[in-house]
Write a protein that holds these residues in place. Structure first.
Motif, short mmCIF file in Angstrom:
data_model
loop_
_atom_site.label_atom_id
_atom_site.label_comp_id
_atom_site.label_asym_id
_atom_site.label_seq_id
_atom_site.Cartn_x
_atom_site.Cartn_y
_atom_site.Cartn_z
N PHE A 125 -7.22 5.32 3.85
CA PHE A 125 -6.69 4.84 5.35
C PHE A 125 -6.26 6.46 5.91
O PHE A 125 -5.67 6.84 6.78
CB PHE A 125 -4.72 4.87 4.36
N GLN A 126 -8.09 6.76 5.76
CA GLN A 126 -8.72 8.08 6.85
C GLN A 126 -7.57 9.14 6.28
O GLN A 126 -7.25 9.61 7.60
CB GLN A 126 -8.70 7.41 8.12
N ARG B 234 -1.41 5.26 10.52
CA ARG B 234 -0.01 5.52 10.25
C ARG B 234 0.36 3.91 10.16
O ARG B 234 0.49 3.86 8.66
CB ARG B 234 0.25 6.19 9.99
N LYS B 235 -0.02 2.96 11.08
CA LYS B 235 0.84 2.27 10.59
C LYS B 235 -0.29 0.96 9.80
O LYS B 235 1.26 0.19 8.60
CB LYS B 235 0.34 1.00 12.13
N SER B 236 -1.01 0.80 9.72
CA SER B 236 -1.69 0.13 8.56
C SER B 236 -1.55 0.23 7.10
O SER B 236 -1.11 -0.64 6.14
CB SER B 236 -3.02 0.34 8.61
N PHE B 237 -1.13 1.49 7.26
CA PHE B 237 -0.47 2.18 5.57
C PHE B 237 0.42 1.59 5.54
O PHE B 237 1.26 0.91 4.88
CB PHE B 237 -1.12 4.03 5.42
N VAL B 238 1.29 1.46 6.56
CA VAL B 238 3.62 1.44 5.79
C VAL B 238 3.21 -0.38 6.12
O VAL B 238 4.09 -0.65 5.01
CB VAL B 238 3.80 1.71 7.56
N VAL C 266 2.11 11.16 2.64
CA VAL C 266 2.26 10.03 2.52
C VAL C 266 4.18 9.76 2.54
O VAL C 266 4.71 9.00 3.42
CB VAL C 266 1.99 9.17 1.33
N TYR C 267 4.48 11.47 1.95
CA TYR C 267 5.85 11.55 2.25
C TYR C 267 6.39 11.29 3.39
O TYR C 267 7.65 10.11 4.03
CB TYR C 267 6.47 12.20 1.35
#
Length: 264
Positions: free
Chosen positions: A103-104, A110-114, A142-143
Motif C-alpha cells: 500500500f506504498q 489510501r482507499k485500496s487499503f480501506v 493505518v490508525y
C-alpha cells in the motif's frame, strides 16, 4: 497497549531496536484504549496461520465456530478460500512491511487499503508500532486512515514489553531466530487470553502428513525470507504444547481429523 499499562510520560523502549525509546506524550497516549477492549477470559479461540496445509482442509466452519478468531497479516478471505479458512475475524495482525509493500506506506491512495480490510468486518487491527523505529510511522498512518474513513476496525498497538518477554521465553525453550513469527506471538497472546486455543495453518514443511507436496501459503507459493524466522523450531514447540494438552494443533482435514494425528 492501553492507558492503564502505558501511562503518560513513560519512557517506552522498542523491543526490536534496543537502543531506541519513545516518551509517551499526549498525542501517543490518546491513541490507546483505556484498557483491553474485550472481556477476559475469552473462551474458545482459533489462531489461523497462513500455511499451505490449510488448502483443502475444509476447516472454515470449525475455525468460525470459535468465540474469537485471530488471523495473521491481512490474509485473503475470498470465496475460493472460505471453505478452508472461514471468514470470522475478531483480530487481524498487520506488519508495517505489508503497508510499505502493498500500500506504498499509505502515502498516495489510501482507499485500496480501506477496501482491503472490509473483509475483516468489525475486527481489531493489531500492529507492532513500537517494535522497530521504521514501523512506527506506517502503523500510525493505518490508525489515522481507518479513523478518517470511519471504518468498523479498531487499531490496537502491540506492547513492546509483551513482545520482548515472549521473545525471551521462547528463546529459553530453544527457538533461536532473529525474530519470532507473527504466528507464534499471536499463539502466545491467545494462551494468555483464552481458555481453549486451537491453531490452524501452522506447518512449516513442504509436504503434508500424507506425503503430498503443499504450497508455502494457502493462497500462494511465495517462499519466506531466509534467516529471519525459525519455523521448524517454532512448530516443535507448538507440537509439544499440543501433546501436553495446552492447545490443539489442527493438521488434518477438519471433517476427518483424528485425535491421534502425528507429524512425520
Amino acid at each position: 497497549m492501553t492507558k492503564v499499562n502505558t501511562p503518560l510520560g513513560e519512557n517506552l523502549w522498542f523491543d526490536g531496536e534496543l537502543l531506541y525509546s519513545l516518551t509517551i506524550d499526549n498525542s501517543t497516549y490518546n491513541l490507546f484504549p483505556q484498557e483491553i477492549p474485550f472481556k477476559l477470559p475469552l473462551k474458545k479461540c482459533s489462531v489461523v496461520g497462513n500455511g499451505g496445509i490449510l488448502k483443502g482442509s475444509r476447516c472454515g466452519k470449525q475455525i468460525d465456530e470459535a468465540d474469537f478468531v485471530i488471523r495473521c497479516n491481512l490474509p485473503p478471505l475470498s470465496s475460493d478460500f472460505i471453505p478452508d479458512v472461514g471468514t470470522k475475524t475478531q483480530l487481524v495482525t498487520v506488519n508495517p512491511s505489508i503497508i510499505d509493500k502493498r500500500f506504498q506506506n499509505l502515502l498516495w491512495s489510501r482507499k485500496s487499503f480501506v477496501e482491503s480490510v472490509k473483509v475483516y468486518k468489525s475486527s481489531y487491527v493489531y500492529m507492532p508500532a513500537f517494535s522497530m523505529k521504521h514501523g512506527t510511522e506506517p502503523s500510525l498512518r493505518v490508525y489515522y486512515t481507518l479513523a478518517d474513513f470511519s471504518t468498523n476496525q479498531t487499531v490496537l498497538f502491540a506492547n513492546p514489553n509483551f513482545l520482548r518477554n515472549i521473545g525471551k521465553f521462547w528463546k529459553s525453550k530453544g527457538v533461536h531466530s532473529k525474530r519470532l513469527s507473527t504466528g507464534l506471538f499471536m499463539v502466545s497472546a491467545a494462551l494468555s487470553l483464552c481458555e481453549e486455543v486451537t491453531v490452524y495453518g501452522f506447518w512449516p514443511f513442504q509436504i503434508d502428513l500424507k506425503g503430498k507436496t503443499i504450497s508455502h501459503h494457502y493462497y500462494d507459493d511465495v517462499p519466506p525470507m531466509t534467516g529471519f524466522h525459525s519455523m521448524p523450531e517454532e512448530f516443535l514447540q507448538l507440537w509439544l504444547l499440543h501433546k501436553t494438552g495446552v492447545l490443539r494443533v489442527q493438521l488434518e482435514q477438519c471433517d476427518t481429523a483424528s485425535s491421534n494425528q502425528k507429524p512425520h
